[in-house]
Design a protein around this motif. Structure first.
Motif, short mmCIF file in Angstrom:
data_model
loop_
_atom_site.label_atom_id
_atom_site.label_comp_id
_atom_site.label_asym_id
_atom_site.label_seq_id
_atom_site.Cartn_x
_atom_site.Cartn_y
_atom_site.Cartn_z
N LYS A 1 48.69 43.92 35.25
CA LYS A 1 48.69 44.04 36.71
C LYS A 1 49.95 44.75 37.19
CE LYS A 1 45.62 40.21 37.58
NZ LYS A 1 45.36 38.99 38.33
N ARG B 1 53.13 39.86 40.02
CA ARG B 1 53.82 41.15 39.91
C ARG B 1 55.30 41.03 40.23
NH1 ARG B 1 48.54 40.42 41.57
NH2 ARG B 1 47.28 42.25 41.47
N ASP C 1 53.13 38.51 35.58
CA ASP C 1 52.11 39.53 35.78
C ASP C 1 51.21 39.19 36.97
OD1 ASP C 1 50.92 42.02 34.98
OD2 ASP C 1 49.26 40.87 34.14
N GLU C 2 50.82 37.95 37.10
CA GLU C 2 49.90 37.55 38.16
C GLU C 2 50.48 37.84 39.55
OE1 GLU C 2 46.35 36.48 39.65
OE2 GLU C 2 46.82 36.54 37.51
#
Length: 189
Positions: A4, A149, A146-147
């Motif tokens: 992501k 960012r 990542d989720e």
């Protein structure tokens, strides 16, 4: 891993409010780099060793930052995952000491320590120089990074349930997360 974030970096979409999306992503580590630290990685718990190998096989270092502007509100995010030699070399030389792993956009830090073969993450608040143990392992840390960012204060928000972290700080983070990244799974925080 970190897909992501990679999509955010590639899109750099100002029409979605993102500005100053910067990145400095290192080349993948070569086999020799990882082989050099094989004994160290083999001494760690399997989940941490696999997360480190996976991360560094993709990139030996990973830095990015962004600003998101919506109306008059500016939000920041990013990460500075320290390079392979700094992290693994530090763990190899000082296994019980704190080794920098990620510097946040507001100059706080996440550090790691290898204690009895378990890799533990700690959040270091630069204002107080306190080291608070995080309630996630390395693989979960990378997943959460990542989720959201790297949206500023995600580490603090993820520590809310386990420690006496202000619910206001967590609520503000979740509001920002829903606004900037509506596709993110806010339940993870």
């Amino acid at each position: 891993m970190l897909e992501k974030i990679r999509m955010l970096i590639e899109s750099r979409s100002e029409k979605m409010g993102f500005q100053n999306v910067l990145d400095d992503i290192g080349a993948p580590a070569d086999g020799g780099d990882l082989a050099q630290y094989g004994p160290l990685l083999d001494s760690l718990d399997a989940a941490s060793a696999n997360a480190l190998r996976g991360l560094y096989r993709q990139n030996r270092s990973f830095k990015f930052s962004f600003e998101h502007v919506m109306g008059v509100k500016v939000r920041f995010g990013g990460a500075n995952l320290f390079d392979l030699r700094s992290v693994l070399g530090g763990l190899n030389a000082l296994p019980d000491d704190f080794v920098p792993f990620d510097r946040t956009p507001d100059d706080n830090m996440v550090v790691v320590a290898a204690r009895s073969g378990e890799l533990t993450l700690f959040y270091n608040d630069s204002g107080t120089d306190d080291f608070a143990p995080m309630q996630v392992d390395l693989a979960q840390y990378l997943r959460l990074l990542d989720e959201c960012r790297g949206l500023l204060n995600w580490q603090v928000a993820s520590m809310h349930r386990a420690q006496a972290i202000s619910s206001e700080a967590r609520d503000a983070f979740l509001e920002d997360l829903r606004s900037v990244f509506p596709d993110a799974d806010h339940r993870l925080f």
